[in-house]
Design a protein around this motif. Structure first.
Motif, PDB file in Angstrom:
ATOM      1  N   ARG A 146       0.884   1.529  -4.033  1.00 60.27           N
ATOM      2  CA  ARG A 146      -0.526   2.038  -3.746  1.00 60.27           C
ATOM      3  C   ARG A 146      -1.654   1.007  -4.155  1.00 60.27           C
ATOM      4  N   GLU A 152      -3.940  -2.282  -2.724  1.00 61.28           N
ATOM      5  CA  GLU A 152      -4.429  -2.531  -1.478  1.00 61.28           C
ATOM      6  C   GLU A 152      -4.088  -4.028  -1.068  1.00 61.28           C
ATOM      7  N   GLU A 184       0.902  -1.122  -0.002  1.00 63.98           N
ATOM      8  CA  GLU A 184       0.032  -0.047  -0.083  1.00 63.98           C
ATOM      9  C   GLU A 184       0.819   1.291   0.099  1.00 63.98           C
TER      10      GLU A 184
END
Length: 163
Positions: free
Chosen positions: A59, A61, A55
């Motif tokens: 970036r 999840e 994350e």
């Protein structure tokens, strides 16, 4: 020319023979890929650390199996330099799906990371297929040479160094 290989265990889900993992990576680099110039760090981490990395840096999840950072520059056109972060919890979760041991799955993640450092990518279907073919070939060769399931056994006596 240098041969620097550092393997660290940063997880607590399973015991891990880091000396043997280091030997596996050395065999992969030196004997299978004929690499004489490398500076590579391999870190085995848990799910929480992988989520933070995935994350924070990418970036994306959630967790993932492997994240590779390539540190090569034009001054070393034939060498490899980078860090590979492998999630042991992902290997434990995915191994039954592929009907392999968690040790085999973990090594396949390391091989995948080394292939990224070697210039392979998996951004398109064709590139992914090519990379997977090479990953499978290297895993077969490593599996014939080394007993990968011994990754959770006690470290062997004696030193292992990348020469």
């Amino acid at each position: 020319m240098s041969r620097v290989l550092v393997v660290r265990n940063r997880q607590r889900a399973r015991p891990l023979n880091t000396k043997f993992l280091r030997e596996i990576v050395r065999v992969l680099l030196v004997e299978e890929l004929s690499q004489d110039d490398f500076e590579i760090g391999v870190a085995i981490i848990g799910e929480e650390a992988m989520i933070r990395m995935n994350e924070g840096y990418l970036r994306h999840e959630g967790s993932t199996d492997v994240i590779t950072f390539d540190y090569m520059d034009a001054s070393r056109p034939k060498g490899l330099a980078g860090e590979i972060f492998v999630c042991l919890d992902e290997a434990l979760a995915q191994a039954p799906r592929f009907r392999v041991s968690w040790q085999n799955e973990l090594v396949s993640y390391v091989v995948h990371g080394i292939l990224h450092l070697s210039g392979y990518d998996d951004k398109t279907a064709a590139a992914r297929k090519n990379m997977k073919r090479e990953e499978n070939r290297l895993m077969r060769r490593l599996g014939r040479r080394l007993e990968l399931n011994q990754l959770n056994s006690a470290p062997r006596r004696g030193k292992t160094t990348a020469k």
